[in-house]
Design an enzyme around this catalytic site. Structure first.
Site, PDB file in Angstrom:
ATOM      1  N   TYR A  26      90.645  80.704 -20.511  1.00  5.00           N
ATOM      2  CA  TYR A  26      89.751  79.594 -20.831  1.00  5.00           C
ATOM      3  C   TYR A  26      88.689  79.424 -19.745  1.00  5.00           C
ATOM      4  O   TYR A  26      88.984  79.378 -18.554  1.00  5.00           O
ATOM      5  CB  TYR A  26      90.554  78.298 -20.975  1.00  5.00           C
ATOM      6  N   ARG A  53     103.317  27.411  -1.361  1.00  5.37           N
ATOM      7  CA  ARG A  53     104.775  27.524  -1.430  1.00  5.37           C
ATOM      8  C   ARG A  53     105.228  28.829  -2.076  1.00  5.37           C
ATOM      9  O   ARG A  53     106.251  29.403  -1.705  1.00  5.37           O
ATOM     10  CB  ARG A  53     105.333  26.327  -2.194  1.00  5.37           C
ATOM     11  N   ASN A  72      85.205  65.063 -28.698  1.00  7.37           N
ATOM     12  CA  ASN A  72      85.180  66.510 -28.549  1.00  7.37           C
ATOM     13  C   ASN A  72      85.852  67.196 -29.744  1.00  7.37           C
ATOM     14  O   ASN A  72      86.713  68.060 -29.583  1.00  7.37           O
ATOM     15  CB  ASN A  72      85.864  66.881 -27.225  1.00  7.37           C
ATOM     16  N   ASN A 122      89.535  67.684 -29.992  1.00 10.23           N
ATOM     17  CA  ASN A 122      90.218  68.430 -28.944  1.00 10.23           C
ATOM     18  C   ASN A 122      90.781  67.438 -27.927  1.00 10.23           C
ATOM     19  O   ASN A 122      91.962  67.526 -27.545  1.00 10.23           O
ATOM     20  CB  ASN A 122      89.228  69.397 -28.281  1.00 10.23           C
TER      21      ASN A 122
END
Length: 487
Positions: A48, A272, A401, A404
Site C-alpha cells: 500500500y 470542602r 473516503n 473506506n
C-alpha cells in the site's frame, strides 16, 4: 537539551520542541531504519502506497516512479483550511513523527528522519492549516502540509515570520527533502498532530491542576477555614487514590494553619469538596498519561514492515487515533470541571456575603473603583466557553473516503480543542490568584500556614495591588505563570 530517537519521548520533550532542540538518531536506531528500508526495496507483492493508489483508490496502480508517487500522495491532500496551527503543536508533531519513524518498522529512508531532526534544530516550522483531519488514517491533511514545507513547497515560519517554504529552508540552512511514495506516505500516515496537541494540553492541565491545589489551600487559609476537610482519616474513608494524593499535598501546604473561628461549620463545596474534585481529576489525568505514554512509543503508520524470519509486510490500522480521541475527550471534561472550580472559588472570594466581610469585588473603594469586576466577567466567559466545547468529539464519527474510512475517531479535533481549553484554564487560575493577591490588599487576614504565606508574598511582589483600577489582562497572565511555576 538533546534527545535520542526513538525515545521514549515525554511531555516535557514535546514542550521543549517549541524552541530549537538537538535530536539525534543513534547508530542502533539508524541501523534498524536502514534495514527496514532495504527490506522494502526487495519486498514482493502489492504494498500500500508504494505500488498502489491511496485510500479508497487502493485497488488502482500508483504512479510509475518514486518521485511521482510522492507527488501523488501529497498533492491531493492539500485541502486544509483555516488559520495555521500554533507553532508549538507543529514542532511537537515533527518530533512525534520522527520518533515513530525511527522505530524502523515503516520502511522510510533514513534521510527523512534526518530532515525532521535538522528542522527541529532550527526555528523552521511548517505552516499547517488547522482544519481537515479526521484522525483516522493518520493526520493526513495537516501532515501533508508539513511534508510539503520540508520539500520547499507551501509556506513555513522562520523565527516566527511566515515565508514561502523554499525561502525559509534556504534561510535556515536546510536542504529541500526528497521523497518517494513510501517516504511520503510514512510522513502523513500517523496521528502525530493529535498526539502532539494532546501531549501539550495534558502538560498544561497538569500544571493548572497543581495550581488549583496551591490556590485552594491559600483561599482556605485566607478565609480562615477549618482544614478538617483534608483530614487523612476522612479522605482514607473515601478510598480514591487521587483524593488521597491531593489531600496529602494540600495538608502539607496548610501545615500550621489556624482556623479563624468565623467561618460556618461546613464550607461551600468549592472548598470542602476540593480534594474529592481535584482527586478525581488526578485519577483521570493518570489515565490520560497512560494513553500518551503508549502513543509516544507507538508506531503510528501503515503498512508496517517486519524483516525477521518471515519477512512480513502487514497492512492494518495502527494509524487510527481512537485512544487519543477518548483521552482528549476525557481531558476536556477534566478541564471543564477544573474551570468550574476556579470560577466558583473566585465568585466566593469577591462576594461580601461569603468572603468574611471583604469589600464587594475586592474593590479598594467600592463604586469609585471596581476591583475584580472585569476579571470576574472574563472568567465567567472563559468557563462558559470551555463548558460549551466539552461535547465529546470521539462520538461524532462520520463515514468518508467512499466508506473506506467508515468509522473515524476525530481525535485531532478533540486534542486541538483540549489545547485551546487548557490555555483558558491557565487564565482562570491566574484570575483566582490575582483575586487572592487583591484580597490581602483590601483586608483579608494574613495566611497562617508558612507555605501559603510564601506564595502570597511572591504574588504581592509580582503584581501591584489594584488601586486605582487599571487593565488587568497582563496581571492575570503574570499571576498564572507565577503559580504554575511554584513547586
Amino acid at each position: 537539551m538533546a534527545l535520542d530517537l526513538p525515545g521514549p519521548l515525554h511531555l516535557d520533550d514535546l514542550h521543549a520542541a517549541a524552541s530549537p532542540i538537538a535530536v539525534g538518531l543513534p547508530a542502533p536506531a539508524r541501523a534498524a531504519v536502514t534495514e527496514g528500508r532495504a527490506f522494502l526495496a526487495g519486498a514482493r507483492g502489492p504494498i500500500y502506497g508504494s505500488t498502489t493508489g491511496f485510500g479508497a483508490l487502493v485497488g488502482y496502480a500508483g504512479r510509475a516512479t518514486g518521485a511521482d508517487q510522492a507527488d501523488n500522495t501529497l498533492a491531493h491532500l492539500g485541502a486544509g483550511q483555516g488559520p495555521d496551527l500554533p507553532l508549538p503543536i507543529v514542532r511537537a508533531a515533527l518530533l512525534v513523527r520522527a520518533g515513530s519513524l525511527a522505530r524502523g518498522l515503516s520502511g522510510v529512508s533514513p534521510h527523512v528522519i534526518d530532515a525532521l531532526t535538522a528542522a527541529l534544530g532550527t526555528t523552521f516550522t511548517p505552516a499547517v492549516p488547522r482544519y481537515g483531519s479526521v484522525g483516522a488514517s493518520g493526520d493526513l491533511i495537516p501532515l501533508a502540509y508539513a511534508a510539503q514545507a520540508l520539500r520547499g513547497r507551501g509556506h513555513a515560519y522562520l523565527d516566527g515570520a511566515r515565508l514561502p517554504a523554499a525561502d525559509a529552508l534556504e534561510k535556515a540552512g536546510l536542504a529541500p527533502l526528497t521523497l518517494d511514495g513510501r517516504d511520503a506516505l510514512a510522513l502523513v500516515n500517523g496521528v502525530s498532530v493529535t498526539t502532539a496537541a494532546l501531549g501539550l494540553a495534558q502538560r498544561a492541565v497538569h500544571r493548572s491542576h497543581r495550581s488549583l491545589q496551591l490556590l485552594t489551600a491559600l483561599l482556605a487559609d485566607t478565609l480562615g477555614c477549618d482544614p478538617q476537610f483534608l483530614d487523612a482519616r476522612l479522605i482514607a474513608a473515601y478510598s480514591h487514590p487521587g483524593a488521597a494524593r491531593v489531600a496529602s499535598f494540600m495538608r502539607a501546604r496548610l501545615a500550621g494553619a489556624v482556623p479563624s473561628g468565623d467561618r460556618p461549620l461546613q464550607e461551600p463545596y468549592s472548598i470542602r469538596c476540593a480534594p474529592q474534585l481535584l482527586g478525581a481529576a488526578s485519577d483521570a489525568l493518570s489515565y490520560i498519561d497512560g494513553v500518551l505514554a503508549a502513543d509516544l512509543v507507538s508506531v503510528s503508520d501503515n503498512p508496517l514492515l517486519f524483516p525477521g524470519t518471515d519477512g512480513a509486510v502487514l497492512h492494518g490500522g495502527n494509524f487510527f487515533g481512537q485512544p487519543a480521541a477518548f483521552a482528549a475527550d476525557h481531558l476536556a471534561l477534566v478541564i471543564a470541571q477544573l474551570a468550574n472550580l476556579a470560577e466558583r472559588q473566585l465568585d466566593l472570594l469577591v462576594d461580601p456575603a461569603r468572603n468574611t466581610g471583604l469589600p464587594p469585588m475586592l474593590a479598594a473603594g467600592p463604586g469609585q473603583q471596581h476591583g475584580l469586576q472585569g476579571v470576574q466577567l472574563a472568567t465567567t466567559a472563559f468557563a462558559a466557553h470551555i463548558r460549551r466545547d466539552a461535547t465529546p468529539a470521539g462520538m461524532q464519527s462520520l463515514p468518508t473516503n467512499l466508506h473506506n474510512q467508515d468509522v473515524v475517531p476525530f481525535g485531532t479535533q478533540a486534542a486541538l480543542r483540549a489545547y485551546d481549553q487548557a490555555e483558558l484554564l491557565h487564565l482562570l487560575c491566574g484570575s483566582l490568584a490575582l483575586g487572592l493577591r487583591q484580597a490581602a490588599y483590601v483586608g483579608a487576614r494574613n495566611p497562617t500556614a508558612p507555605a501559603c504565606a510564601a506564595l502570597l508574598d511572591r504574588l504581592e511582589a509580582a503584581v501591584p495591588p489594584i488601586d486605582p483600577d487599571r487593565p488587568l489582562d497582563a496581571d492575570v497572565r503574570v499571576a498564572a505563570d507565577l503559580v504554575a511555576a511554584t513547586t
